[in-house]
Enzyme design. Structure first.
Site, short mmCIF file in Angstrom:
data_model
loop_
_atom_site.label_atom_id
_atom_site.label_comp_id
_atom_site.label_asym_id
_atom_site.label_seq_id
_atom_site.Cartn_x
_atom_site.Cartn_y
_atom_site.Cartn_z
N TYR A 259 0.82 -1.21 0.00
CA TYR A 259 0.00 0.00 0.00
C TYR A 259 0.86 1.26 0.00
O TYR A 259 0.41 2.31 -0.46
CB TYR A 259 -0.99 -0.02 1.17
N HIS A 416 -5.74 -2.99 6.79
CA HIS A 416 -5.06 -3.92 5.88
C HIS A 416 -4.00 -4.75 6.59
O HIS A 416 -3.31 -5.53 5.96
CB HIS A 416 -4.42 -3.15 4.73
#
Length: 735
Positions: A259, A416
């Site tokens: 990410y 996440h």
């Protein structure tokens, strides 16, 4: 005479005023974002002399020309990720972006005309759109797309395209495009989607970057201030706050490298826009140049195949050749002149068509084409650098590459994040030896739940058993609850990177209610075999009550040999019923007895062994994913699990060693078996722990560790087998 002088002064004043107005007009009309008019012209003149610029321009030209051969199509949104309308709107913003770049460089009007026509069609469609019909549950919706994140990405590229062609669009059409399209979509992203816009998260980054750049292009100071300082303009949210909270002082991004790769684009591009329009903010010096550290750290978080380590929710195989890093490295070089980035930029073979890309292309054209250097380092997590981290341990080996271990003792990583405290990954050159599952998702593949994260991402991939760590009582760390995992972080005990030993130790006291975990990972070589690095893994669990401890190794390759007998499970029953265990077939099990359990496998023509100390209670299991997976969503991957039942305190001591090779062409095999001749837990009390080991035909070594955190200059003494060992600091290794 006097009147004549006055007339001359008046004429000069009018001329000066006209020049000021002209300069202001030019400034207003000149592109405000990444590519200035002067640089666009310079790129056009330099394409024949600079291969990076030429390849980059020809690529954009090819894409733009292909788009111009087809009529403009702006469909009513209907499909989720991977569906036709979703992909068409993605292609549209890419097409207008490339067409705008080609116009800026060539000044050919047909490219600007294409951009204008596309934006007018969107200006006609967008105001009447409801929320997307296929919007995701529990996720902020978009209008063009099923989630608001994609909406921000669309604006991110489209406003850059408009910035480059707006001078070619008539005033009436500009007013329509700005009012009906850009102001509408900016309002939707920043006002209607207030929570996302003010969220400290990658979705929030894309939102503030797209709206902030729109503000610069439209001359809307309110937009830019809200983007930089948050909706309330108090600095509690917005871009600066994201820089404060999402990056550690080392440039580590809390959600992990996958990410970070995605978020680095809006971070760097919006910072570039800020620098061009508000240089007084000195954005590239913010937090001691944290944006530079973010790019440099992100590149280090890759293996030797240039793939990002699959920490947290990560689609495996994503490399630093992604488009986001092209922009990010170009801007980082432009602003920081970091020559260590040039080897990566040369590998790309292209640059962004921007001011930064032009500067980078000129610098790279004279740079030496050398490999990118990865080195051992500790990367701290958390805004203050005190929330654990990730250790990268690297040593050269016989194959001319290097052994590469990743020890993860970082914070939860927000939504996440996975439940893999004190987890280990291992690579040998380009080969993944001890692997991480990454995310259970087929991104934008509509056949797999519309490209969403699959339900198995929660039921397996995030669970602790999908990782190389210790699991107690078949229960994931923090019971797989993000809210609980976010409350506490692991603690770094010590680290040291010397020539012959790289060692890191960390503890986790809160993953389980009454269990303390300490793991020490050491990568080292011996004097007798300096070209053969190996891993010593010491994992200690301490509790006042008995538990079942499972030390899991997710390996990649083919089982060759074990030092113990095992029984195949032909019924293929699941290893457990929940917390990810329900997705693992128990393919075999055994009881190695007291001593050493050796497990050897072959991966890409090289052998690997895990040698673990065991006792009469120790059990081992072989596993494979696929149980309770009716839609075949999980990849088929293997595991080797060492179980210690009914233990309050237990120390797992393992040596992980690469050895030998298999040559199918010559039909030869060298050193297929583990070289470990001795492995013992030589000493253990409340303060210290010592591991003695010996390889065949080598000397005996003892690694001594302090259990608790200790000062570097603190003095210690221990007697083992009538031998007095004295040392300073947290550890020592002796013969």
């Amino acid at each position: 005479m006097k009147n004549t002088v006055i007339q001359c002064i008046g004429l000069l004043g009018m001329m000066f005023f006209a020049l000021v107005l002209s300069a202001q007009s030019a400034s207003k009309n000149n592109p405000r974002l990444l590519l200035s008019g002067d640089t666009a012209g310079a790129i056009g003149r330099e394409t024949d002399n600079n291969p990076l610029l030429e390849r980059s321009f020809r690529y954009a030209e090819q894409k733009a020309d292909a788009a111009l051969r087809h009529p403009v199509e702006v469909p009513v949104p209907a499909d989720p990720g991977g569906g036709y309308t979703h992909e068409k709107h993605k292609k549209n913003y890419a097409d207008i972006y490339n067409a705008a770049l080609v116009f800026a460089i060539t000044k050919k009007p047909e490219y600007a005309e294409f951009v204008k026509n596309m934006l007018l069609r969107y200006a006609e469609l967008y105001p009447g759109l409801p929320l997307h019909p296929k919007r995701k549950e529990n996720h902020p919706a978009g209008k063009l797309f099923w989630q608001g994140l994609n909406e921000a990405v669309w604006l991110f590229y489209s406003i850059q395209a408009y910035d480059l062609v707006k001078t070619e669009i008539k005033t009436k059409d500009r007013e329509i495009i700005e009012k009906e399209l850009f102001r509408n979509i900016a309002h939707f992203i920043s006002v209607d989607s207030y929570d996302t816009f003010n969220k400290i998260h990658n979705h929030g980054t894309w939102a503030v970057a797209s709206v902030g750049m729109t503000g610069y292009v439209l001359g809307d100071r309110d937009m830019t201030e809200r983007a930089v300082k948050g909706s309330n303009k108090d600095g509690k949210t917005g871009f600066l706050k994201q820089l404060d909270e999402l990056f550690s002082p080392d440039g580590y991004y809390s959600e992990g490298p996958y990410y970070q790769r995605y978020a680095i684009l809006p971070f760097m591009v919006f910072a570039e826009a800020i620098e061009k329009n508000q240089p007084e903010l000195k954005i590239f010096g913010y937090r001691d140049g944290v944006l530079h550290k973010a790019v440099a750290t992100l590149l280090q978080l890759t293996n030797q195949k240039n793939e990002f380590y699959p920490i947290n929710d990560a689609i495996k195989d994503k490399t630093y050749f992604s488009e986001e890093l092209v922009f990010a490295t170009n801007i980082a070089y432009e602003r920081y002149r970091d020559k260590s980035l040039l080897p990566v930029i040369l590998q790309y073979g292209k640059v962004s068509l921007s001011d930064a890309g032009f500067i980078t292309a000129k610098a790279a054209s004279g740079a030496e084409n050398i490999p990118y250097e990865r080195f051992s380092r500790l990367i701290k997590d958390g805004p203050e650098g005190d929330e654990g981290g990730v250790a990268l341990l690297r040593m050269p080996n016989t194959s001319g590459t290097q052994l590469d271990a990743v020890f993860k003792f970082a914070s939860q990583g927000m939504g996440h994040g996975h439940f893999d405290r004190l987890g280990l990954l291992l690579y040998d050159g380009p080969n993944e030896v001890l692997q991480d599952y990454g995310a259970a998702r087929f991104l934008n593949v509509e056949a797999k739940d519309g490209g969403r994260y699959l339900k198995e991402n929660k039921t397996y991939a995030k669970q602790s058993i999908a990782h190389n760590t210790l699991i107690a009582d078949e229960t994931s760390h923090y019971q797989a609850k993000v809210s609980e995992g976010s409350k506490n972080v692991p603690e770094l005990l010590f680290y040291d990177f010397q020539k012959d030993i790289h060692i890191v130790s960390a503890r986790e006291d809160h993953a389980y209610k009454d269990i303390k975990l300490v793991r020490t990972i050491a990568m080292l070589t011996t004097n007798e075999a300096p070209e053969h690095p190996f891993i010593i893994d010491v994992f200690q669990a301490v509790s006042d009550t008995p538990h079942q401890y499972d030390l899991n190794f997710q390996y990649s390759g083919q089982l060759m040999r074990t030092s113990f007998d095992y029984t195949r499970d032909n019924s293929l029953t699941a290893l457990g019923t929940k917390n990810g265990y329900q997705h693992l077939y128990k393919t075999a099990q055994g009881k190695p007895g007291s001593g050493r359990a050796v497990f050897t496998w072959l991966k890409d023509k090289k052998f690997y062994s895990i040698t673990t100390l065991t006792d009469t209670d120790t059990e081992v299991f072989f596993t494979q994913t696929g149980a309770n997976d009716p839609d075949f969503n999980l990849r088929s991957e293997k595991g080797y699990l060492v179980r210690q039942p009914g233990a309050g305190e237990h120390v797992f001591v393992s040596i992980i060693e690469p050895h030998g090779n298999f040559d199918p062409q010559l039909e030869t095999v060298q050193n297929p078996d583990s070289g470990i001749e001795k492995l013992e837990l030589a000493y253990k009390d409340k303060k210290y722990l010592a591991v003695t080991f010996r390889f065949k035909k080598q000397e005996e070594y003892t690694l001594v560790l302090c259990h608790e955190k200790t000062e570097d200059n603190s003095e210690h003494q221990l007697t083992i087998d009538n031998k007095i060992i004295r040392w300073k600091g947290a550890y020592t290794i002796t013969k």
